[in-house]
Scaffold this motif. Structure first.
Motif, PDB file in Angstrom:
ATOM      1  N   GLY A 531       0.813  -1.209   0.000  1.00 56.78           N
ATOM      2  CA  GLY A 531       0.000   0.000   0.000  1.00 56.78           C
ATOM      3  C   GLY A 531       0.849   1.262   0.000  1.00 56.78           C
ATOM      4  O   GLY A 531       0.551   2.230  -0.716  1.00 56.78           O
ATOM      5  N   GLN A 532       1.944   1.273   0.793  1.00 55.67           N
ATOM      6  CA  GLN A 532       2.824   2.446   0.828  1.00 55.67           C
ATOM      7  C   GLN A 532       3.417   2.728  -0.542  1.00 55.67           C
ATOM      8  O   GLN A 532       3.482   3.884  -0.983  1.00 55.67           O
ATOM      9  CB  GLN A 532       3.938   2.219   1.849  1.00 55.67           C
ATOM     10  CG  GLN A 532       3.463   2.264   3.294  1.00 55.67           C
ATOM     11  CD  GLN A 532       4.545   1.846   4.263  1.00 55.67           C
ATOM     12  OE1 GLN A 532       5.424   1.045   3.933  1.00 55.67           O
ATOM     13  NE2 GLN A 532       4.492   2.368   5.478  1.00 55.67           N
ATOM     14  N   VAL A 535       0.710   4.101  -2.877  1.00 56.08           N
ATOM     15  CA  VAL A 535       0.416   5.503  -2.566  1.00 56.08           C
ATOM     16  C   VAL A 535       1.493   6.411  -3.156  1.00 56.08           C
ATOM     17  O   VAL A 535       1.201   7.461  -3.744  1.00 56.08           O
ATOM     18  CB  VAL A 535       0.297   5.701  -1.040  1.00 56.08           C
ATOM     19  CG1 VAL A 535       0.302   7.192  -0.688  1.00 56.08           C
ATOM     20  CG2 VAL A 535      -0.976   5.054  -0.516  1.00 56.08           C
ATOM     21  N   GLY A 538       0.953   6.698  -6.764  1.00 57.48           N
ATOM     22  CA  GLY A 538      -0.215   7.540  -7.015  1.00 57.48           C
ATOM     23  C   GLY A 538       0.125   9.017  -6.929  1.00 57.48           C
ATOM     24  O   GLY A 538      -0.300   9.825  -7.775  1.00 57.48           O
ATOM     25  N   HIS A 539       0.921   9.381  -5.926  1.00 57.20           N
ATOM     26  CA  HIS A 539       1.324  10.786  -5.805  1.00 57.20           C
ATOM     27  C   HIS A 539       2.187  11.213  -6.990  1.00 57.20           C
ATOM     28  O   HIS A 539       2.073  12.361  -7.466  1.00 57.20           O
ATOM     29  CB  HIS A 539       2.082  11.004  -4.498  1.00 57.20           C
ATOM     30  CG  HIS A 539       1.192  11.076  -3.293  1.00 57.20           C
ATOM     31  ND1 HIS A 539       0.179  11.992  -3.175  1.00 57.20           N
ATOM     32  CD2 HIS A 539       1.181  10.338  -2.144  1.00 57.20           C
ATOM     33  CE1 HIS A 539      -0.435  11.832  -2.009  1.00 57.20           C
ATOM     34  NE2 HIS A 539       0.146  10.831  -1.368  1.00 57.20           N
ATOM     35  N   ARG A 553      -4.145   4.016  -8.703  1.00 57.86           N
ATOM     36  CA  ARG A 553      -3.134   3.576  -7.735  1.00 57.86           C
ATOM     37  C   ARG A 553      -3.640   3.739  -6.306  1.00 57.86           C
ATOM     38  O   ARG A 553      -3.451   2.862  -5.452  1.00 57.86           O
ATOM     39  CB  ARG A 553      -1.843   4.377  -7.930  1.00 57.86           C
ATOM     40  CG  ARG A 553      -1.094   4.068  -9.222  1.00 57.86           C
ATOM     41  CD  ARG A 553      -0.584   2.642  -9.249  1.00 57.86           C
ATOM     42  NE  ARG A 553       0.431   2.449 -10.291  1.00 57.86           N
ATOM     43  CZ  ARG A 553       1.019   1.293 -10.536  1.00 57.86           C
ATOM     44  NH1 ARG A 553       0.682   0.225  -9.834  1.00 57.86           N
ATOM     45  NH2 ARG A 553       1.920   1.187 -11.489  1.00 57.86           N
ATOM     46  N   PHE A 554      -4.289   4.859  -6.029  1.00 58.45           N
ATOM     47  CA  PHE A 554      -4.792   5.085  -4.666  1.00 58.45           C
ATOM     48  C   PHE A 554      -5.874   4.061  -4.309  1.00 58.45           C
ATOM     49  O   PHE A 554      -5.917   3.557  -3.169  1.00 58.45           O
ATOM     50  CB  PHE A 554      -5.343   6.508  -4.529  1.00 58.45           C
ATOM     51  CG  PHE A 554      -4.287   7.584  -4.574  1.00 58.45           C
ATOM     52  CD1 PHE A 554      -3.066   7.414  -3.936  1.00 58.45           C
ATOM     53  CD2 PHE A 554      -4.506   8.774  -5.259  1.00 58.45           C
ATOM     54  CE1 PHE A 554      -2.094   8.404  -3.979  1.00 58.45           C
ATOM     55  CE2 PHE A 554      -3.547   9.767  -5.302  1.00 58.45           C
ATOM     56  CZ  PHE A 554      -2.336   9.587  -4.666  1.00 58.45           C
ATOM     57  N   ALA A 557      -4.288   0.842  -3.403  1.00 60.29           N
ATOM     58  CA  ALA A 557      -3.719   0.912  -2.058  1.00 60.29           C
ATOM     59  C   ALA A 557      -4.811   0.811  -0.999  1.00 60.29           C
ATOM     60  O   ALA A 557      -4.621   0.178   0.055  1.00 60.29           O
ATOM     61  CB  ALA A 557      -2.945   2.216  -1.896  1.00 60.29           C
ATOM     62  N   TRP A 561      -5.021  -1.665   2.424  1.00 59.65           N
ATOM     63  CA  TRP A 561      -5.023  -1.199   3.817  1.00 59.65           C
ATOM     64  C   TRP A 561      -6.359  -1.445   4.512  1.00 59.65           C
ATOM     65  O   TRP A 561      -6.390  -1.625   5.727  1.00 59.65           O
ATOM     66  CB  TRP A 561      -4.622   0.264   3.856  1.00 59.65           C
ATOM     67  CG  TRP A 561      -3.118   0.417   3.647  1.00 59.65           C
ATOM     68  CD1 TRP A 561      -2.215  -0.589   3.560  1.00 59.65           C
ATOM     69  CD2 TRP A 561      -2.397   1.637   3.495  1.00 59.65           C
ATOM     70  NE1 TRP A 561      -0.953  -0.076   3.373  1.00 59.65           N
ATOM     71  CE2 TRP A 561      -1.027   1.287   3.327  1.00 59.65           C
ATOM     72  CE3 TRP A 561      -2.749   2.979   3.480  1.00 59.65           C
ATOM     73  CZ2 TRP A 561      -0.035   2.244   3.156  1.00 59.65           C
ATOM     74  CZ3 TRP A 561      -1.756   3.930   3.311  1.00 59.65           C
ATOM     75  CH2 TRP A 561      -0.408   3.567   3.152  1.00 59.65           C
ATOM     76  N   ILE A 573      -5.154   7.689   2.334  1.00 56.89           N
ATOM     77  CA  ILE A 573      -5.578   7.448   0.955  1.00 56.89           C
ATOM     78  C   ILE A 573      -6.821   8.267   0.628  1.00 56.89           C
ATOM     79  O   ILE A 573      -6.961   8.799  -0.486  1.00 56.89           O
ATOM     80  CB  ILE A 573      -5.813   5.947   0.724  1.00 56.89           C
ATOM     81  CG1 ILE A 573      -4.491   5.183   0.860  1.00 56.89           C
ATOM     82  CG2 ILE A 573      -6.416   5.706  -0.652  1.00 56.89           C
ATOM     83  CD1 ILE A 573      -4.646   3.683   0.822  1.00 56.89           C
ATOM     84  N   ALA A 576      -5.721  11.618  -0.325  1.00 59.78           N
ATOM     85  CA  ALA A 576      -5.181  11.618  -1.680  1.00 59.78           C
ATOM     86  C   ALA A 576      -6.298  11.563  -2.718  1.00 59.78           C
ATOM     87  O   ALA A 576      -6.257  12.274  -3.735  1.00 59.78           O
ATOM     88  CB  ALA A 576      -4.229  10.442  -1.857  1.00 59.78           C
TER      89      ALA A 576
END
Length: 702
Positions: A531-532, A535, A538-539, A553-554, A557, A561, A573, A576
Motif C-alpha cells: 500500500g505504501q 500511494v 499515485g502521488h 493507484r490510490f 492501495a 489497507w 488514501i 489523496a
C-alpha cells in the motif's frame, strides 16, 4: 493511459521545479533578508580579543580589506602548520571589524577528521538555517545557488576552518561584493590562489609573545619567580600557540607545583618525540603528553574514549553513554578537559577537539585500551543515538510502523521528550552527529545499526526535510538492509527514498524507487508495504497531472489497507483521493473523501493529519466557490500547522487563503498572503518557491 504510466516509471529524467538564484531577486520585490525576529548570526568560535605576536599578520589583513573589493567578494587564505593559531587569528580579525553588520558565519571543514572532510551541502544547510531557511536542496549546485541568493545583498564575514580542497571551499563562497571569506588550511590550496584568493602565511610567534601568552595563563608573579623554567617551557613549545596554551593550562591547574616540573616534563617528551621524528607537531604533542599524564584516571579514560568516537561534538549525554559515566560525572569531566585546554567548549554544553588533539587522544586509546573496549565505546554511543532517535520518532510519528531496535545493553542518558517540538529540536541539533554515527556504522560493517538508525531518523526527514541527508541516509540504510537480507527493511528504505526524492521535486526518480518498493512488497506478501508503494506511485502520477492513473493507484492501495484494518492509512488514501477529486473539479466526491479522512484521523488521534485534511477540504470548498466554508477550514488548518511547527503546510495553507482573497477580489490581501507563503516556502527550500514567485509577478499591479 498507458503512455501516462510510462511517463512515471520510465527512465527519462524530468527535473522538478527547483529554486534558483534568480527566484529571490528576479522581479518579485520581496526583501531577501531573514525575518526581523531572527538574530544576526554570530557563529565564530571564542577567540582572544587581543592576539599576541600577530601585529604583522593583522596589518596585512587590514591592508587587503582596505583595497578596492574584487567582484564576488574577498577570499583570504591563512596557511600555516597545525597549532599555530590560524583559527584564532581569523576569528579575532573578523570579529574586530565593523564591516559585517549582517553576521559572522563559521564552519569546520574537518580536513583531518577521521570521518573525512565535511560535505559542503551540510555547511550550506547550517548557513541557510541561520538565515531562517530551514530546509536545503539535496543537490550541491542548487544549495549553493540558494546560499548565493540569500547572501547577495548582505555584508557578511565567513570563516571556513581547516579546508581540505579548493573545490570544497568554492561551493561555500557567497559571491557577494560585501562579503569576506577567510579560509584556514595547512596547505596552500593553489586552486583558490589561482581564483584570486589572497594568501597569508601564518608562522610561529616569537619568544616575547610566547612568554606574554604564558604569563596570561599563570600570572606575572609565578613567571618572575621562575623565569629560567619559563624560558625552558617557551623553548620547548617552539612558538606554537596551541602548545603554549596546553602547557599553560597544565601549570595553571597545579598552582603549588614548581614551573620547573612542567619544564622537565616537556624536556622528556621533547627528547622522546625528537627520536620519533615528528617534526613540526612535536611541540604540541609533547605538551599534550605532559598534560595527559597529570589527568586523574577518570579524565584520562574519557579523553581516550572521546578520541575513538566518530562524533564531531560531544555532550554530557553522548560522552556519558560512551564511557558509562553518570550525566553529572560526564559533565564535570568534560569541563575539566576543557579547563586543561584538551577540549574546546562550543557553548550550550557542547565540546569538540582540535584535530591535533583528537589524533593524540585517538592514538593514546589505541595504545592503552584493548580493542574490545574501544569498540564497545563506539557501539554504546551509536546505541545511545539510536535509542534517542527512536524515542523522538515515537513522539513525532507515533503511527510509523515500528521495526526492530537491537541494543547489546540498555542505552544510557536517553532523553525523555514531552513535546513534538522538543523532539524535533533534538533532531535539528544532533543531525550532524546522527549522520556521523551512521557513516561510521557503514564503514565498519555494523549493518543492523545502520538501517535501524536510518529508519529512526525518518521523522527528521519528513518534518525538517534535509534532502541531502535523507538521500544519503536511506541509500546507506538500503544497502545495509540488503546486506542483512531483510526484505521488510529493504521495502521501507525504498519507500523512504521515493518520498525523499518527491519532496525534493524529483518526481520520476521517486517513481522509480516506489516501483522497486512495490516489487519487493509483492514478493513477500506485505500488504502494508504494498500500500505504501502504491500511494507513492499515485502521488507521482498526480504530480504529473495524470489523474486517472493516480486515482487507480490510490484505490489499489485502499484495498490493501482496508484488508488489514489500517485506519490511519485508509485516512491518508482518502485525503489523496480527495485531492484528485478536487483537481478534477468533483466537489461532492472531494468533500466526501476528505470528511471521511478527518473521521479516520480523529479516531486514531492524529491531529497533524486532521489539519492537513482540513486544509485540502478548504481548497475543495474554494474551488467550488463556497468561500465561507473555505475560509473556516483553511484558517483552522493554518493555526494547527503553526502549533505543529509544520512550515511547508503553513505555507500551503496561507497560499490557499491568498487564492481565496483573490477569488473575492481582495487584491491587497491576496498579495500579502502570497508574499507570506513565498517566504515560508523559501525558508524550507520547497520546489513551490519558484511557482509562488511567478504567481506574485502575475498579480495586477505587480
Amino acid at each position: 493511459m498507458e503512455g501516462h504510466r510510462n511517463s512515471v516509471t520510465g527512465q527519462a529524467r524530468i527535473e522538478g521545479v527547483a529554486f534558483q538564484a534568480g527566484d529571490i531577486q528576479g522581479g518579485v520585490h520581496i526583501h531577501s533578508h531573514a525575518p526581523a525576529l531572527l538574530p544576526v548570526p554570530q557563529q565564530l568560535p571564542p577567540a582572544p580579543a587581543h592576539l599576541l605576536g600577530r601585529e604583522g599578520e593583522l596589518a596585512a589583513l587590514d591592508r587587503e580589506l582596505n583595497a578596492p573589493p574584487p567582484p564576488g567578494g574577498r577570499c583570504l587564505l591563512l596557511v600555516g602548520p597545525a597549532g599555530v593559531g590560524k583559527t584564532a587569528l581569523a576569528g579575532s580579525w573578523l570579529r574586530s571589524r565593523a564591516e559585517f553588520p549582517d553576521g559572522l558565519f563559521y564552519a569546520d571543514l574537518r580536513s583531518h577528521a577521521p570521518g573525512g572532510p565535511t560535505d559542503p551541502v551540510e555547511v550550506l544547510g547550517a548557513f541557510l538555517r541561520a538565515l531562517g531557511l530551514a530546509r536545503v536542496p539535496a543537490e550541491l549546485h542548487e544549495a549553493a545557488a540558494l546560499w548565493r541568493s540569500a547572501a547577495a545583498s548582505r555584508r557578511i564575514g565567513i570563516l571556513l576552518d581547516s579546508a581540505a580542497t579548493a573545490a570544497q571551499v568554492r561551493a561555500l563562497l557567497p559571491g557577494a561584493e560585501g562579503s569576506v571569506t577567510v579560509v584556514t588550511g595547512r596547505t596552500r590550496l593553489d586552486g583558490l590562489s589561482m581564483d584570486g584568493a589572497g594568501v597569508f602565511p601564518v608562522g610561529l610567534i616569537d619568544r616575547a609573545a610566547a612568554t606574554e601568552l604564558l604569563t596570561q595563563r599563570i600570572g606575572e608573579a609565578r613567571v618572575a619567580a621562575e623565569l629560567p623554567a619559563v624560558e625552558q617551557v617557551v623553548s620547548r613549545c617552539a612558538g606554537l600557540p596551541l602548545a603554549i596554551c596546553v602547557a599553560g593550562a597544565r601549570m595553571a591547574s597545579r598552582p603549588r607545583q614548581p614551573l620547573s616540573a612542567t619544564a622537565e616534563a616537556l624536556r622528556r617528551e621533547a627528547d622522546r618525540l625528537a627520536a620519533l621524528r615528528l617534526d613540526g607537531e612535536s611541540a604540541v604533542r609533547g605538551a599534550l603528553d605532559a598534560s595527559y599524564r597529570v589527568l586523574d584516571r577518570a579524565a584520562g579514560r574519557l579523553y581516550r574514549v572521546l578520541g575513538q568516537l566518530p562524533l564531531t561534538e560531544f555532550t554530557p549525554e553522548s560522552a556519558g553513554a560512551a564511557a558509562e559515566l553518570s550525566w553529572a560525572d560526564a559533565d564535570a569531566t568534560l569541563d575539566l578537559l576543557a579547563g586543561t585546554h584538551l577540549l574546546e567548549e562550543r557553548g550550550a554544553g557542547r565540546y569538540r577537539f582540535h584535530d591535533l588533539i583528537r589524533l593524540h587522544a585517538r592514538e593514546l586509546g589505541q595504545a592503552e585500551d584493548p580493542p574490545e573496549e574501544r569498540e564497545a565505546a563506539v557501539r554504546r554511543v551509536g546505541e545511545h543515538y539510536l535509542a534517542a532517535a527512536t524515542v523522538a520518532e515515537g513522539l513525532i510519528m507515533p503511527s510509523h510502523r515500528r521495526l526492530a531496535r537491537d541494543y547489546q545493553q540498555p542505552p544510557l542518558h536517553v532523553p525523555e521528550f514531552t513535546e513534538e517540538m522538543e523532539a524535533l529540536g533534538w533532531f535539528d541539533r544532533e543531525r550532524d552527529q546522527l549522520m556521523a554515527v551512521l557513516r561510521d556504522a557503514t564503514r565498519n560493517h555494523r549493518y543492523t545499526l545502520t538501517w535501524q538508525l536510518a529508519d529512526a531518523m525518518q521523522p527528521m526527514f519528513v518534518r525538517l526535510r534535509p534532502h541531502a541527508m535523507q538521500l544519503e541516509s536511506n541509500t546507506l540504510g538500503l544497502a545495509a538492509a540488503r546486506k542483512v537480507e531483510d526484505p521488510i527493511v529493504e521495502q521501507r528504505m525504498l519507500t523512504s527514498l521515493g518520498q525523499g526524492r518527491r519532496n525534493a521535486g524529483r518526481i520520476h526518480e521517486s517513481a522509480d524507487w516506489f516501483a522497486q518498493a512495490l516489487a519487493v512488497a509483492e514478493a513477500f506478501g506485505d500488504r502494508k508495504g504494498k500500500g505504501q508503494a502504491l500511494v507513492g506511485l499515485g502521488h507521482a502520477h498526480r504530480d504529473l497531472g495524470e489523474l486517472d492513473d493516480a486515482r487507480a493507484r490510490f484505490e489499489q492501495a485502499l484495498v490493501q489497507w482496508e484488508a488489514i484494518d489500517y485506519r490511519r492509512g485508509v485516512g491518508l488514501i482518502r485525503v489523496a483521493l480527495g485531492e484528485v477529486a478536487t483537481d478534477a473539479a468533483d466537489e461532492a466526491e472531494s468533500v466526501r473523501q476528505l470528511s471521511a479522512a478527518i473521521e479516520d484521523f480523529m479516531a486514531v488521534g492524529d491531529q497533524y493529519e486532521v489539519f492537513r485534511a482540513r486544509a485540502i477540504l478548504g481548497r475543495a470548498y474554494l474551488m467550488a466557490a463556497r468561500y465561507e466554508q473555505a475560509g473556516a477550514e483553511l484558517e483552522a488548518a493554518r493555526a494547527g500547522f503553526v502549533t505543529a511547527g509544520a512550515l511547508h503546510w503553513q505555507a500551503r495553507s496561507i497560499e490557499w487563503i491568498g487564492e481565496l482573497a483573490l477569488a473575492q477580489g481582495e487584491m491587497g490581501t491576496a498579495r500579502e498572503k502570497f508574499t507570506a507563503s513565498y517566504e515560508l516556502y523559501r525558508s524550507v527550500a520547497a520546489p513551490d518557491t519558484a511557482r509562488l514567485a511567478r504567481r506574485i509577478e502575475e498579480l495586477p499591479g505587480g
